[in-house]
Design a protein around this motif. Structure first.
Motif, PDB file in Angstrom:
ATOM      1  N   TRP B  11       0.845  -1.191   0.000  1.00 36.57           N
ATOM      2  CA  TRP B  11       0.000   0.000   0.000  1.00 36.57           C
ATOM      3  C   TRP B  11       0.886   1.248   0.000  1.00 36.57           C
ATOM      4  CZ3 TRP B  11      -4.823   1.250  -0.977  1.00 36.57           C
ATOM      5  CH2 TRP B  11      -5.290   2.522  -0.608  1.00 36.57           C
ATOM      6  N   ARG B  12       0.633   2.123  -0.971  1.00 41.52           N
ATOM      7  CA  ARG B  12       1.350   3.387  -1.038  1.00 41.52           C
ATOM      8  C   ARG B  12       0.350   4.515  -0.950  1.00 41.52           C
ATOM      9  NH1 ARG B  12       6.478   3.133  -2.628  1.00 41.52           N
ATOM     10  NH2 ARG B  12       6.468   4.969  -1.272  1.00 41.52           N
ATOM     11  N   GLY B  13       0.577   5.430  -0.042  1.00 43.77           N
ATOM     12  CA  GLY B  13      -0.331   6.560   0.106  1.00 43.77           C
ATOM     13  C   GLY B  13      -0.755   6.660   1.553  1.00 43.77           C
ATOM     14  N   ALA B  14      -1.858   7.324   1.782  1.00 44.83           N
ATOM     15  CA  ALA B  14      -2.383   7.419   3.137  1.00 44.83           C
ATOM     16  C   ALA B  14      -3.785   6.842   3.123  1.00 44.83           C
ATOM     17  CB  ALA B  14      -2.334   8.862   3.636  1.00 44.83           C
ATOM     18  N   ARG B  15      -4.784   7.685   3.423  1.00 45.62           N
ATOM     19  CA  ARG B  15      -6.143   7.187   3.371  1.00 45.62           C
ATOM     20  C   ARG B  15      -6.540   6.891   1.933  1.00 45.62           C
ATOM     21  NH1 ARG B  15     -11.469   9.206   6.274  1.00 45.62           N
ATOM     22  NH2 ARG B  15     -12.922   8.245   4.831  1.00 45.62           N
ATOM     23  N   GLU B  16      -6.101   7.760   1.036  1.00 47.46           N
ATOM     24  CA  GLU B  16      -6.250   7.503  -0.404  1.00 47.46           C
ATOM     25  C   GLU B  16      -4.914   6.987  -0.893  1.00 47.46           C
ATOM     26  OE1 GLU B  16      -9.927   8.554   0.055  1.00 47.46           O
ATOM     27  OE2 GLU B  16      -9.153   7.914  -1.893  1.00 47.46           O
ATOM     28  N   GLY B  17      -4.957   6.118  -1.868  1.00 50.71           N
ATOM     29  CA  GLY B  17      -3.683   5.586  -2.370  1.00 50.71           C
ATOM     30  C   GLY B  17      -3.959   4.414  -3.265  1.00 50.71           C
ATOM     31  N   ARG B  18      -2.944   3.571  -3.440  1.00 52.11           N
ATOM     32  CA  ARG B  18      -3.137   2.372  -4.262  1.00 52.11           C
ATOM     33  C   ARG B  18      -2.068   1.348  -3.884  1.00 52.11           C
ATOM     34  NH1 ARG B  18      -0.187   5.832  -4.851  1.00 52.11           N
ATOM     35  NH2 ARG B  18       1.796   5.795  -5.973  1.00 52.11           N
ATOM     36  N   TYR B  19      -2.313   0.104  -4.294  1.00 49.98           N
ATOM     37  CA  TYR B  19      -1.300  -0.928  -4.103  1.00 49.98           C
ATOM     38  C   TYR B  19      -0.337  -0.885  -5.278  1.00 49.98           C
ATOM     39  CZ  TYR B  19      -3.702  -3.066  -0.166  1.00 49.98           C
ATOM     40  OH  TYR B  19      -4.261  -3.290   1.066  1.00 49.98           O
ATOM     41  N   GLU B  20       0.963  -0.857  -4.968  1.00 47.49           N
ATOM     42  CA  GLU B  20       1.964  -0.946  -6.040  1.00 47.49           C
ATOM     43  C   GLU B  20       2.690  -2.267  -5.913  1.00 47.49           C
ATOM     44  OE1 GLU B  20       3.022   3.738  -6.873  1.00 47.49           O
ATOM     45  OE2 GLU B  20       4.652   2.298  -6.512  1.00 47.49           O
ATOM     46  N   THR B  21       2.964  -2.853  -7.075  1.00 48.17           N
ATOM     47  CA  THR B  21       3.557  -4.189  -7.075  1.00 48.17           C
ATOM     48  C   THR B  21       5.041  -4.137  -7.366  1.00 48.17           C
ATOM     49  OG1 THR B  21       1.437  -5.025  -7.829  1.00 48.17           O
ATOM     50  CG2 THR B  21       3.309  -6.516  -8.010  1.00 48.17           C
ATOM     51  N   TYR B  22       5.797  -4.921  -6.601  1.00 48.24           N
ATOM     52  CA  TYR B  22       7.247  -4.999  -6.779  1.00 48.24           C
ATOM     53  C   TYR B  22       7.637  -6.469  -6.913  1.00 48.24           C
ATOM     54  CZ  TYR B  22       6.643  -0.468  -4.473  1.00 48.24           C
ATOM     55  OH  TYR B  22       6.209   0.797  -4.134  1.00 48.24           O
ATOM     56  N   THR B  37      11.644  -4.667   3.807  1.00 43.81           N
ATOM     57  CA  THR B  37      12.943  -3.997   3.941  1.00 43.81           C
ATOM     58  C   THR B  37      13.698  -3.987   2.619  1.00 43.81           C
ATOM     59  OG1 THR B  37      13.045  -4.626   6.257  1.00 43.81           O
ATOM     60  CG2 THR B  37      15.121  -4.023   5.224  1.00 43.81           C
ATOM     61  N   PHE B  38      13.637  -5.117   1.894  1.00 44.18           N
ATOM     62  CA  PHE B  38      14.317  -5.185   0.604  1.00 44.18           C
ATOM     63  C   PHE B  38      13.781  -4.119  -0.347  1.00 44.18           C
ATOM     64  CE2 PHE B  38      16.854  -7.321  -2.554  1.00 44.18           C
ATOM     65  CZ  PHE B  38      16.236  -6.966  -3.746  1.00 44.18           C
ATOM     66  N   VAL B  39      12.445  -3.976  -0.388  1.00 47.17           N
ATOM     67  CA  VAL B  39      11.851  -2.984  -1.282  1.00 47.17           C
ATOM     68  C   VAL B  39      12.356  -1.588  -0.934  1.00 47.17           C
ATOM     69  CG1 VAL B  39       9.707  -1.856  -1.968  1.00 47.17           C
ATOM     70  CG2 VAL B  39       9.778  -4.341  -1.750  1.00 47.17           C
ATOM     71  N   GLN B  40      12.375  -1.272   0.349  1.00 49.03           N
ATOM     72  CA  GLN B  40      12.766   0.088   0.758  1.00 49.03           C
ATOM     73  C   GLN B  40      14.236   0.361   0.486  1.00 49.03           C
ATOM     74  OE1 GLN B  40      14.588   1.443   3.547  1.00 49.03           O
ATOM     75  NE2 GLN B  40      13.919   3.561   3.130  1.00 49.03           N
ATOM     76  N   ARG B  41      15.076  -0.676   0.665  1.00 48.01           N
ATOM     77  CA  ARG B  41      16.515  -0.435   0.506  1.00 48.01           C
ATOM     78  C   ARG B  41      16.994  -0.514  -0.926  1.00 48.01           C
ATOM     79  NH1 ARG B  41      19.148  -3.561   5.722  1.00 48.01           N
ATOM     80  NH2 ARG B  41      18.038  -2.301   7.281  1.00 48.01           N
ATOM     81  N   HIS B  42      16.354  -1.395  -1.735  1.00 50.62           N
ATOM     82  CA  HIS B  42      16.907  -1.634  -3.069  1.00 50.62           C
ATOM     83  C   HIS B  42      16.030  -1.183  -4.217  1.00 50.62           C
ATOM     84  CE1 HIS B  42      20.140  -3.907  -1.245  1.00 50.62           C
ATOM     85  NE2 HIS B  42      19.241  -4.578  -0.533  1.00 50.62           N
ATOM     86  N   ILE B  43      14.734  -0.952  -3.958  1.00 53.89           N
ATOM     87  CA  ILE B  43      13.845  -0.592  -5.068  1.00 53.89           C
ATOM     88  C   ILE B  43      13.274   0.808  -4.903  1.00 53.89           C
ATOM     89  CG2 ILE B  43      11.799  -1.228  -6.383  1.00 53.89           C
ATOM     90  CD1 ILE B  43      12.159  -4.102  -5.469  1.00 53.89           C
TER      91      ILE B  43
END
Lengths: 116, 240, 109
Positions: B11-22, B37-43
């Motif tokens: 989930w990316r966003g706050a109350r409004e947002g969308r699911y992003e796929t990695y 953690t992998f997504v945050q550090r490498h993507i």
């Protein structure tokens, strides 16, 4: 952000609680009609008899079976709540909840078998 | 043979947002926290999430994984990613600050409202209280005391969702432990607090909290105890 | 008030458990062959037992259903708490009125 496919809601005990609430609501809606029908007898049996003849139809009998099921399941669900709130905790409640639902179905089926 | 990649929607966003796929590499013995953690550090370094101990003692990393609130550090990917896909969102029933981090202020405020705070009956000048570990009250308290405020039960509770006033399973369980603590003398005020609107009587015993608690606590049982105590206190005229 | 409502809800539930079992037994017995008004009234008219049993049942269910409906309204509808309470009160009163009328209808000669 909505609650998407919340998995724990498929737990038997959550279902038991939900069925208990919904059956209670259905019975609460049914009751005024039940009382009104019985009230037809206030002027002697004729008015009530007319209504009872109407209930001889298969669909109505099916609905009556449904009501018997709702009453049984609401009773058993209520007993579940009373036990949880007043007696020491027991594991194995899930099985009890399933048994309670099964008993209600059996009671309703027996009723239907006798009225058809 | 497991595939070497995992598809994960965050989930990316706050109350409004969308699911992003990695797409992340899949390993043996991989936890959901490893994946995030992998997504945050490498993507994508803009991903926001919360964690601390990584070993299941702090209660910081809880998120909704494939529809169910869990500790991400103690959830093995192999256990939840059967179809090769994971959907991870923030905990329910709390405002979302950003992405996977929620605002837990109300969760803790309800803790206070339930008087989940120790009220001492003695001072440091008094002798140490002798508490028998096998007394029924201490056994009841011990069975409920290991809560680390992770919020999983609160996120999974439908009554919290339906009733904004409802104090929730965690706050009520803590109140129950304190009611059973012989050293605490705040019983009357506490019983009044958990009998207000949104108190223990709002619980419908769905038992989702008990089902979900990673510490295997039983808030439904604790709340049942509160119901009994408050009814008795009411009938005795101790609370209104 | 919450404790009071809770106690009334659980108390009427406990009271009604055996009453419901009896009612289901009555339903099964009554429907063993086609049900007519004469069948019903022959048993209920002038009976203090029927009047008491179902009079108590009506009182209990009116209280129990009203409190239940109040909970559902306050959790699932946009009504505020006092609105839900008022609706539930009216609903309970209606149930009690209709119910006592129905009991009178089958018991009074």
């Amino acid at each position: 952000m909505s609650a998407r496919h919340i998995k724990h809601r498929s737990s038997g005990l959550w279902l038991a609680a939900m069925i208990h609430r919904l059956s209670g609501l259905a019975l609460a809606i049914f009751l005024p009609f039940h009382f009104l029908v019985l009230g037809l007898a206030i002027h002697g049996g004729a008015g009530l008899d007319g209504f009872l003849r109407w209930t001889d139809q298969p669909l109505v009998k099916l609905a009556e079976g449904g009501l018997v099921f709702l009453l049984s399941v609401h009773l058993l669900g209520g007993l579940r709540v009373l036990v949880i709130e007043n007696f020491p905790w027991h594991d194995g409640q899930k099985q009890l909840a399933t048994v309670a639902a099964a008993i209600s179905v059996v009671v309703a089926v027996i009723f239907l078998a006798r009225v058809f | 043979m497991e595939s070497s990649e995992l598809s994960v929607s965050l989930w990316r966003g706050a109350r409004e947002g969308r699911y992003e796929t990695y797409r992340v590499p899949r390993h043996e013995s991989q936890t959901v926290l490893d994946v995030v953690t992998f997504v945050q550090r490498h993507i994508d370094p803009t991903l926001s999430y919360r964690f601390a101990c990584r070993v299941g003692v702090c209660g910081s990393c809880a998120m909704t994984i494939n529809g169910r609130p869990r500790w991400t550090c103690r959830t093995h990917v192999a256990k939840v990613a059967g179809s090769g896909h994971l959907e991870i969102g923030p905990l329910e029933n709390m405002p979302v600050i950003k992405d996977l981090a929620t605002d837990m202020a109300e969760f803790f405020e309800k803790w206070q409202r339930a008087k989940g705070v120790f009220s001492p009956s003695q001072t440091r000048q008094d002798p140490i209280a002798q508490i028998r570990p096998d007394s029924p009250a201490r056994i009841a308290a011990d069975a409920a005391i290991e809560c680390i405020n992770c919020g999983v039960c609160y996120a999974g509770c439908d009554t919290v969702r339906w009733n904004a006033d409802y104090l929730g399973p965690a706050a009520l369980t803590r109140a129950w432990t304190l009611l059973n603590d012989e050293r605490d003398d705040g019983d009357v005020a506490r019983l009044q607090a958990i009998s207000e609107s949104g108190g223990c009587h709002s619980c419908h015993s769905h038992q989702s909290c008990q089902e979900l608690c990673p510490q295997a606590l039983n808030p439904t049982g604790a709340i049942a105890g509160l119901k009994r105590r408050s009814a008795a206190a009411y009938l005795k005229g101790e609370i209104s | 008030m919450n404790v009071r409502l809770y106690i009334w809800q659980r108390a009427t539930a406990t009271l009604m458990a055996p009453l419901v079992l009896g009612h289901i037994a009555v339903i099964f017995y009554a429907t063993r062959q086609g049900l007519t008004a004469a069948d019903i009234l022959a048993r209920t008219q002038g009976s203090v037992l029927w009047a008491s049993y179902y009079g108590i049942f009506v009182a209990a269910v009116s209280i129990h259903a009203a409190i239940g409906v109040r909970n559902i309204l306050s959790e699932w509808s946009p009504l505020p708490d006092h609105g839900a309470g008022l609706f539930a009160l009216l609903f309970g009163a209606a149930l009690a009125l209709l119910g006592f009328y129905a009991v009178a209808a089958v018991v009074l000669v």
